[in-house]
Write an enzyme that holds these catalytic residues in place. Structure first.
Site, PDB file in Angstrom:
ATOM      1  N   SER A 135      -5.244  -3.425  -6.394  1.00  0.00           N
ATOM      2  CA  SER A 135      -6.303  -2.418  -6.309  1.00  0.00           C
ATOM      3  C   SER A 135      -6.648  -1.980  -7.729  1.00  0.00           C
ATOM      4  O   SER A 135      -5.766  -1.548  -8.476  1.00  0.00           O
ATOM      5  CB  SER A 135      -5.785  -1.239  -5.478  1.00  0.00           C
ATOM      6  OG  SER A 135      -6.729  -0.209  -5.409  1.00  0.00           O
ATOM      7  N   LYS A 161      -9.327  -5.907  -5.421  1.00  0.00           N
ATOM      8  CA  LYS A 161     -10.033  -4.818  -4.730  1.00  0.00           C
ATOM      9  C   LYS A 161     -10.536  -3.848  -5.794  1.00  0.00           C
ATOM     10  O   LYS A 161      -9.746  -3.355  -6.608  1.00  0.00           O
ATOM     11  CB  LYS A 161      -9.073  -4.133  -3.754  1.00  0.00           C
ATOM     12  CG  LYS A 161      -9.429  -2.719  -3.353  1.00  0.00           C
ATOM     13  CD  LYS A 161      -8.567  -2.277  -2.177  1.00  0.00           C
ATOM     14  CE  LYS A 161      -8.158  -0.816  -2.282  1.00  0.00           C
ATOM     15  NZ  LYS A 161      -7.290  -0.395  -1.156  1.00  0.00           N
ATOM     16  N   LEU A 162     -11.835  -3.611  -5.780  1.00  0.00           N
ATOM     17  CA  LEU A 162     -12.419  -2.670  -6.736  1.00  0.00           C
ATOM     18  C   LEU A 162     -12.653  -1.339  -6.050  1.00  0.00           C
ATOM     19  O   LEU A 162     -13.267  -1.274  -4.972  1.00  0.00           O
ATOM     20  CB  LEU A 162     -13.764  -3.185  -7.257  1.00  0.00           C
ATOM     21  CG  LEU A 162     -13.788  -4.555  -7.930  1.00  0.00           C
ATOM     22  CD1 LEU A 162     -15.211  -4.874  -8.408  1.00  0.00           C
ATOM     23  CD2 LEU A 162     -12.806  -4.611  -9.104  1.00  0.00           C
ATOM     24  N   LYS A 163     -12.193  -0.276  -6.676  1.00  0.00           N
ATOM     25  CA  LYS A 163     -12.523   1.059  -6.187  1.00  0.00           C
ATOM     26  C   LYS A 163     -13.982   1.337  -6.544  1.00  0.00           C
ATOM     27  O   LYS A 163     -14.406   1.039  -7.677  1.00  0.00           O
ATOM     28  CB  LYS A 163     -11.609   2.089  -6.854  1.00  0.00           C
ATOM     29  CG  LYS A 163     -10.157   2.007  -6.392  1.00  0.00           C
ATOM     30  CD  LYS A 163     -10.043   2.433  -4.945  1.00  0.00           C
ATOM     31  CE  LYS A 163      -8.600   2.658  -4.539  1.00  0.00           C
ATOM     32  NZ  LYS A 163      -8.497   3.118  -3.141  1.00  0.00           N
ATOM     33  N   ASP A 189     -13.346  -0.602  -2.127  1.00  0.00           N
ATOM     34  CA  ASP A 189     -12.799   0.544  -1.386  1.00  0.00           C
ATOM     35  C   ASP A 189     -13.474   1.819  -1.891  1.00  0.00           C
ATOM     36  O   ASP A 189     -13.354   2.162  -3.071  1.00  0.00           O
ATOM     37  CB  ASP A 189     -11.288   0.625  -1.604  1.00  0.00           C
ATOM     38  CG  ASP A 189     -10.626   1.724  -0.783  1.00  0.00           C
ATOM     39  OD1 ASP A 189     -11.330   2.428  -0.025  1.00  0.00           O
ATOM     40  OD2 ASP A 189      -9.390   1.880  -0.889  1.00  0.00           O
ATOM     41  N   ASN A 191     -13.052   4.968  -0.379  1.00  0.00           N
ATOM     42  CA  ASN A 191     -12.320   6.201  -0.064  1.00  0.00           C
ATOM     43  C   ASN A 191     -13.245   7.335   0.383  1.00  0.00           C
ATOM     44  O   ASN A 191     -13.179   8.445  -0.146  1.00  0.00           O
ATOM     45  CB  ASN A 191     -11.456   6.649  -1.251  1.00  0.00           C
ATOM     46  CG  ASN A 191     -10.280   5.732  -1.503  1.00  0.00           C
ATOM     47  OD1 ASN A 191     -10.248   5.002  -2.491  1.00  0.00           O
ATOM     48  ND2 ASN A 191      -9.317   5.718  -0.603  1.00  0.00           N
ATOM     49  N   GLU A 214     -14.071  -1.183   2.354  1.00  0.00           N
ATOM     50  CA  GLU A 214     -13.053  -0.313   2.937  1.00  0.00           C
ATOM     51  C   GLU A 214     -13.519   1.140   2.929  1.00  0.00           C
ATOM     52  O   GLU A 214     -13.952   1.651   1.886  1.00  0.00           O
ATOM     53  CB  GLU A 214     -11.762  -0.489   2.114  1.00  0.00           C
ATOM     54  CG  GLU A 214     -10.560   0.300   2.611  1.00  0.00           C
ATOM     55  CD  GLU A 214      -9.316   0.042   1.746  1.00  0.00           C
ATOM     56  OE1 GLU A 214      -9.320  -0.921   0.941  1.00  0.00           O
ATOM     57  OE2 GLU A 214      -8.354   0.805   1.872  1.00  0.00           O
ATOM     58  N   ASP A 239      -9.485   2.542   6.600  1.00  0.00           N
ATOM     59  CA  ASP A 239      -8.193   2.977   6.051  1.00  0.00           C
ATOM     60  C   ASP A 239      -7.955   4.414   6.555  1.00  0.00           C
ATOM     61  O   ASP A 239      -7.335   4.614   7.612  1.00  0.00           O
ATOM     62  CB  ASP A 239      -8.244   2.881   4.517  1.00  0.00           C
ATOM     63  CG  ASP A 239      -7.058   3.506   3.799  1.00  0.00           C
ATOM     64  OD1 ASP A 239      -6.191   4.089   4.458  1.00  0.00           O
ATOM     65  OD2 ASP A 239      -6.984   3.435   2.546  1.00  0.00           O
ATOM     66  N   LYS A 263      -1.380   1.426   6.817  1.00  0.00           N
ATOM     67  CA  LYS A 263      -0.452   2.131   5.931  1.00  0.00           C
ATOM     68  C   LYS A 263       0.512   2.901   6.817  1.00  0.00           C
ATOM     69  O   LYS A 263       0.082   3.801   7.548  1.00  0.00           O
ATOM     70  CB  LYS A 263      -1.198   3.118   5.027  1.00  0.00           C
ATOM     71  CG  LYS A 263      -2.053   2.477   3.952  1.00  0.00           C
ATOM     72  CD  LYS A 263      -2.712   3.551   3.106  1.00  0.00           C
ATOM     73  CE  LYS A 263      -3.660   2.937   2.107  1.00  0.00           C
ATOM     74  NZ  LYS A 263      -4.459   3.967   1.411  1.00  0.00           N
ATOM     75  N   GLY A 291      -1.528   0.324   0.408  1.00  0.00           N
ATOM     76  CA  GLY A 291      -0.484   0.880  -0.444  1.00  0.00           C
ATOM     77  C   GLY A 291      -0.802   2.309  -0.823  1.00  0.00           C
ATOM     78  O   GLY A 291      -1.944   2.766  -0.667  1.00  0.00           O
TER      79      GLY A 291
HETATM   80  O1  OSB Z   1      -7.352   3.939  -0.449  1.00  0.00           O
HETATM   81  O2  OSB Z   1      -6.052   2.284  -0.502  1.00  0.00           O
HETATM   82  C1  OSB Z   1      -6.339   3.418  -0.882  1.00  0.00           C
HETATM   83  C2  OSB Z   1      -3.904   4.495  -3.598  1.00  0.00           C
HETATM   84  C3  OSB Z   1      -3.684   5.810  -3.248  1.00  0.00           C
HETATM   85  C4  OSB Z   1      -4.347   6.337  -2.176  1.00  0.00           C
HETATM   86  C5  OSB Z   1      -5.234   5.549  -1.438  1.00  0.00           C
HETATM   87  C6  OSB Z   1      -5.446   4.220  -1.779  1.00  0.00           C
HETATM   88  C7  OSB Z   1      -4.789   3.700  -2.902  1.00  0.00           C
HETATM   89  C8  OSB Z   1      -5.018   2.344  -3.383  1.00  0.00           C
HETATM   90  C9  OSB Z   1      -3.921   1.674  -4.149  1.00  0.00           C
HETATM   91  O3  OSB Z   1      -6.051   1.733  -3.252  1.00  0.00           O
HETATM   92  C10 OSB Z   1      -2.976   1.009  -3.242  1.00  0.00           C
HETATM   93  C11 OSB Z   1      -1.734   0.519  -3.956  1.00  0.00           C
HETATM   94  O4  OSB Z   1      -1.855  -0.405  -4.765  1.00  0.00           O
HETATM   95  O5  OSB Z   1      -0.635   1.044  -3.709  1.00  0.00           O
HETATM   96 MG    MG Z   2      -8.191   2.625   0.923  1.00  0.00          MG
END
Ligand code: OSB
Ligand code: MG
Length: 368
Positions: A135, A161-163, A189, A191, A214, A239, A263, A291
């Site tokens: 990520s 995976k790009l935020k 992703d 969020n 995501e 997620d 998760k 994660g």
């Molecule tokens: O949305 O997947 C998520 C980390 C913290 C909270 C939410 C997310 C994430 C990550 C990183 O994307 C996941 C990891 O590499 O542990």
């Molecule tokens: Mg996520």
């Protein structure tokens, strides 16, 4: 098994670099570790709640409070429980999935150690190593992002995976595709950073052949995701929204997602994670293991889960050095894009005492 007590342990680990998402920037991981002592064995777990309630309503201090004052007293009062009894005892309390997951996992680890059985075998794991993605946080500039992605691809990660967030979506994705080509498995992703009104902007991502988008919309907006799924070609993955197997079933039936990120902390533990996996598999919906910046304790258990047959997409199950110069356990490493599933009893790892001691900021012993 007879429960003798629970140790809560707070630790703070610096991250190798800033990790930025649409909900904030992190430079450290404030951790809560659990060590459950029984008459047969000890069990370890990591609570994945973050320092502030920015990913979900839970946060570390609240999780510690509810474990100490609500969940553990209920569990400690059980006579000769197994993991199912522990799980059932916590059910009457609403929410707090990350806290419940931590307590259930510490118990499960102790139980499996007493049976000399690995978590992967217990859950039904089918492989001895899992393909791992990484990520990649939001960066200040595109060149910075491209350097980061180049580094991860050099290390062998099999999926990027790009935020993303509004203002950091199409351009970074385009830049990564232009520089590294169409062959690298790529996903994004958000969020929860968008609204259904952003459908046209998100549809621009369709040009880049992404594996998935995501959690584009807020967690409670299943209908919005279903609507969005009809307006974009890229598969929608959920997620934050998926808090149980029941919600997973509902989301799939509504057409809100066609892929699920599992998760364990978010759904209340590994038993419920397996049920989410089973529901998705019955619907032909691929799952992958998310994660929460876990140390080796949480990472070990996630790898066991990710070895189940429905985990057909690479997870955020990266190596320890993705986040930590020094992990609390022996570090997990990347070998040809894969990370090994632990084979020892329970989660298969324990903290290295000297490292743990150094990183610990506080402990509390709760007698049963
Ligand atoms: O949305 O997947 C998520 C980390 C913290 C909270 C939410 C997310 C994430 C990550 C990183 O994307 C996941 C990891 O590499 O542990
Ligand atoms: Mg996520």
């Amino acid at each position: 098994m007879k429960i003798e007590g629970l140790e809560l342990r707070w630790a703070s680990l610096p991250l190798v670099g800033t990790f930025r998402t649409s909900f904030g920037s992190e430079d450290r991981r404030d951790l809560l570790l659990l060590r459950l002592v029984t008459d047969q064995a000890e069990g370890w777990s990591e609570c994945v709640a973050m320092a502030a309630p920015v990913y979900s309503p839970e946060y570390v201090d609240a999780a510690a409070h509810v474990i100490e004052h609500v969940l553990f007293p209920e569990v400690a009062a059980l006579s000769d429980p197994d993991v199912h009894a522990v799980s059932r005892a916590m059910q009457r309390f609403h929410g707090h999935q990350m806290a419940k997951a931590a307590l259930e996992t510490a118990f499960l680890d102790a139980e499996l150690r007493s049976l000399d059985l690995s978590l992967a075998r217990y859950l039904g794991g089918a492989v001895d190593r899992v393909a791992s993605g990484v990520s990649v946080g939001i960066m200040d500039t595109i060149p910075q992002l491209l350097d980061a992605v180049a580094g991860y691809l050099d290390q062998g990660y099999v999926r990027i995976k790009l935020k993303i967030e509004p203002g950091w979506d199409v351009e970074p994705v385009r830049a990564v595709r232009e520089r590294f080509g169409d062959a690298i498995p790529l996903q994004v992703d958000a969020n929860t950073a968008y609204t259904v009104g952003d459908a046209r902007q998100l549809a621009k991502l369709d040009d880049f052949d992404l594996l998935l988008i995501e959690q584009p919309l807020p967690e409670d907006d299943l209908l919005g995701h279903a609507q969005l799924a009809r307006q974009v070609r890229t598969p929608i993955c959920l997620d934050e929204s998926i808090t149980s197997a029941k919600v997973a079933a509902d989301a799939i039936s509504l057409g809100a997602c066609s892929i699920v990120n599992i998760k364990p902390g978010r759904v209340g533990g590994y038993l419920e994670s397996r049920r989410v996996h089973d529901v998705c598999r019955a619907h032909g919906v691929p799952v992958w293991c998310g994660g929460m910046l876990e140390t080796g304790i949480g990472r070990a258990a996630n790898l066991a889960l990710a070895s189940l047959p429905g985990f057909t997409l690479p997870g955020d199950t990266s190596a320890s050095d993705r986040y930590y110069h020094r992990d609390v356990t022996e570090p997990f490493t990347l070998e040809n894009g894969h990370v090994r599933v632990p084979t020892g009893p329970g989660i298969g790892v324990t903290p290295v005492p000297e490292i743990l001691h150094e990183l610990t900021t506080d402990t509390r012993w709760l007698p049963a």
